[in-house]
Enzyme design. Sequence first.
Site, PDB file in Angstrom:
ATOM      1  N   HIS A  17       1.226  17.697 -32.716  1.00 43.00           N
ATOM      2  CA  HIS A  17       0.562  18.307 -31.558  1.00 43.00           C
ATOM      3  C   HIS A  17       1.514  19.032 -30.623  1.00 43.00           C
ATOM      4  CE1 HIS A  17       2.309  14.819 -29.615  1.00 43.00           C
ATOM      5  NE2 HIS A  17       2.087  15.401 -28.459  1.00 43.00           N
TER       6      HIS A  17
HETATM    7  C1  UD1 Z   1       0.422  15.980 -23.304  1.00 42.71           C
HETATM    8  C2  UD1 Z   1       1.855  15.613 -22.910  1.00 42.71           C
HETATM    9  C3  UD1 Z   1       2.652  15.255 -24.165  1.00 42.71           C
HETATM   10  C4  UD1 Z   1       1.946  14.184 -24.952  1.00 42.71           C
HETATM   11  C5  UD1 Z   1       0.530  14.673 -25.276  1.00 42.71           C
HETATM   12  C6  UD1 Z   1      -0.233  13.644 -26.056  1.00 42.71           C
HETATM   13  C7  UD1 Z   1       2.791  16.815 -20.981  1.00 42.71           C
HETATM   14  C8  UD1 Z   1       3.748  17.852 -20.571  1.00 42.71           C
HETATM   15  N1  UD1 Z   1       2.557  16.742 -22.294  1.00 42.71           N
HETATM   16  O1  UD1 Z   1       0.473  17.169 -24.075  1.00 42.71           O
HETATM   17  O2  UD1 Z   1       3.919  14.756 -23.773  1.00 42.71           O
HETATM   18  O3  UD1 Z   1       2.667  13.935 -26.146  1.00 42.71           O
HETATM   19  O4  UD1 Z   1      -0.145  14.921 -24.038  1.00 42.71           O
HETATM   20  O5  UD1 Z   1      -1.510  14.094 -26.351  1.00 42.71           O
HETATM   21  O6  UD1 Z   1       2.295  16.095 -20.149  1.00 42.71           O
HETATM   22  N2  UD1 Z   1      -7.244  19.067 -24.277  1.00 42.71           N
HETATM   23  C9  UD1 Z   1      -8.521  18.747 -24.658  1.00 42.71           C
HETATM   24  N3  UD1 Z   1      -8.996  17.520 -24.275  1.00 42.71           N
HETATM   25  C10 UD1 Z   1      -8.263  16.645 -23.552  1.00 42.71           C
HETATM   26  C11 UD1 Z   1      -6.958  16.996 -23.177  1.00 42.71           C
HETATM   27  C12 UD1 Z   1      -6.458  18.215 -23.554  1.00 42.71           C
HETATM   28  O7  UD1 Z   1      -9.206  19.505 -25.304  1.00 42.71           O
HETATM   29  O8  UD1 Z   1      -8.762  15.549 -23.227  1.00 42.71           O
HETATM   30  C13 UD1 Z   1      -6.709  20.376 -24.670  1.00 42.71           C
HETATM   31  C14 UD1 Z   1      -6.393  21.231 -23.450  1.00 42.71           C
HETATM   32  O9  UD1 Z   1      -7.423  22.068 -23.135  1.00 42.71           O
HETATM   33  C15 UD1 Z   1      -5.172  21.984 -23.905  1.00 42.71           C
HETATM   34  C16 UD1 Z   1      -4.512  21.089 -24.905  1.00 42.71           C
HETATM   35  O10 UD1 Z   1      -5.465  20.130 -25.325  1.00 42.71           O
HETATM   36  O11 UD1 Z   1      -5.513  23.155 -24.560  1.00 42.71           O
HETATM   37  C17 UD1 Z   1      -3.263  20.460 -24.352  1.00 42.71           C
HETATM   38  O12 UD1 Z   1      -3.499  19.412 -23.438  1.00 42.71           O
HETATM   39  P1  UD1 Z   1      -2.393  19.003 -22.323  1.00 42.71           P
HETATM   40  O13 UD1 Z   1      -2.768  17.752 -21.652  1.00 42.71           O
HETATM   41  O14 UD1 Z   1      -2.081  20.183 -21.500  1.00 42.71           O
HETATM   42  O15 UD1 Z   1      -1.082  18.746 -23.109  1.00 42.71           O
HETATM   43  P2  UD1 Z   1      -0.830  17.999 -24.436  1.00 42.71           P
HETATM   44  O16 UD1 Z   1      -0.432  19.007 -25.428  1.00 42.71           O
HETATM   45  O17 UD1 Z   1      -1.942  17.054 -24.760  1.00 42.71           O
END
Ligand code: UD1
Length: 376
Positions: free
Chosen positions: A211
């Site tokens: 991811h």
């Molecule tokens: C975050 C953490 C990372 C961790 C990861 C685990 C930071 C900088 N990064 O990254 O260290 O390893 O979580 O998952 O804090 N999204 C959804 N549903 C959700 C949450 C997110 O669809 O419940 C989508 C968002 O729209 C976005 C993407 O997933 O496009 C990324 O989510 P985000 O929380 O920004 O960062 P992660 O990549 O999950």
Amino acid sequence: MKVFLVAGARPNFMKIAPIYRASLALPGVDCMIVHTGQHYDHEMSQAFFEDLEIPKPTHFLEAGSGSHAVQTAKIMVAFEKICESEKPDLVMVVGDVNSTLACSIVAKKLLIKVAHVEAGLRSFDLTMPEEINRMVTDAISDYFFVTEESGKLNMLREGKPAESVHFVGHVMIDNLLYQIGKLNDGTVNTRELGVYKLKQGRKRYAFMTLHRPSNVDNSETFRGIVSALNEIAEKIPIFFPMHPRTRKMAEQFSVEFSKQIVLLPPLGFKESLFLWKDAEVVFTDSGGLQEETTAMGVPCVTIRENTERPVTVEIGSNVLAGTTRDGILNAYKKSLSKKARASVPPKWDGHAAERIWSILTNSSQVNTKLVKGERL
Ligand code: UD1
């Protein structure tokens, strides 16, 4: 002692569960869970709360997704309000996500003591957002609870007073050992693949998670990784629960997976554990899974150039693969032969949360607010 225990994203939930559970045995401690809302989908958040037996948070901040600045800022604004109204004595943050950074900054500026659980880890790679989160949080925290020897050395090298650095073991492993004990209690939703696994008996399979933005947001890197895994899947089927970010990018880049890679929605903690604990090998770019596989002696191939968790490579079952096709294929071979020599790191014994509370409740400083001009 009133404590805010902060969690925001999926890997945080495994860490707060044992800390919260251990707090219930302490009469003088009022531990309140604050969920920032960084992760919000049912399967990325509430499902974990249920699976890990964490009660509903006292405060839910609804920060949601956004750029790093937007997400961090939303968390900070909302967290400041509840700190001002509830006036906790201590804010406890875990791990290295944006919620960790945001809440530690807010607390410290309100002169509230900050405890960082999983302090001191360093990848020395500043292109990784988590490394910035780790460095900033550690720059201002008051208590450093470290999981491995490298964390302690990094903190001392960065000038932290030795008495503020505590090698307590790992709450993530507390949770793992607790949950392993629960796997046979009939509550695991094994979905089709659990059933498939049981049907196959001892059939060999691999498990994979991916991811990290550096791996999936770049088309060439993502394709190279999948090309290696497609080749490995010809020899051994791979179960792959997909993070929302990865699914989105796979669709955007039209990445094609071998039919032998079984694509799944994000799994609950127990479902995921149920699959990976018996895998021949785990492929991952997650931090936590490197450690959990080490604790269980499961071969792990980490699809990254570096790790902030060196103990998993030095004495554990982890092999660093890099992110190229050849690197992953070579690391896969190496990992299978490494398993026999792997061992469990010191203090990864299921008692880290108790050690943390013992230190905090014996500390005369926690109930004392920081005063302007105080030096660490
Ligand atoms: C975050 C953490 C990372 C961790 C990861 C685990 C930071 C900088 N990064 O990254 O260290 O390893 O979580 O998952 O804090 N999204 C959804 N549903 C959700 C949450 C997110 O669809 O419940 C989508 C968002 O729209 C976005 C993407 O997933 O496009 C990324 O989510 P985000 O929380 O920004 O960062 P992660 O990549 O999950």
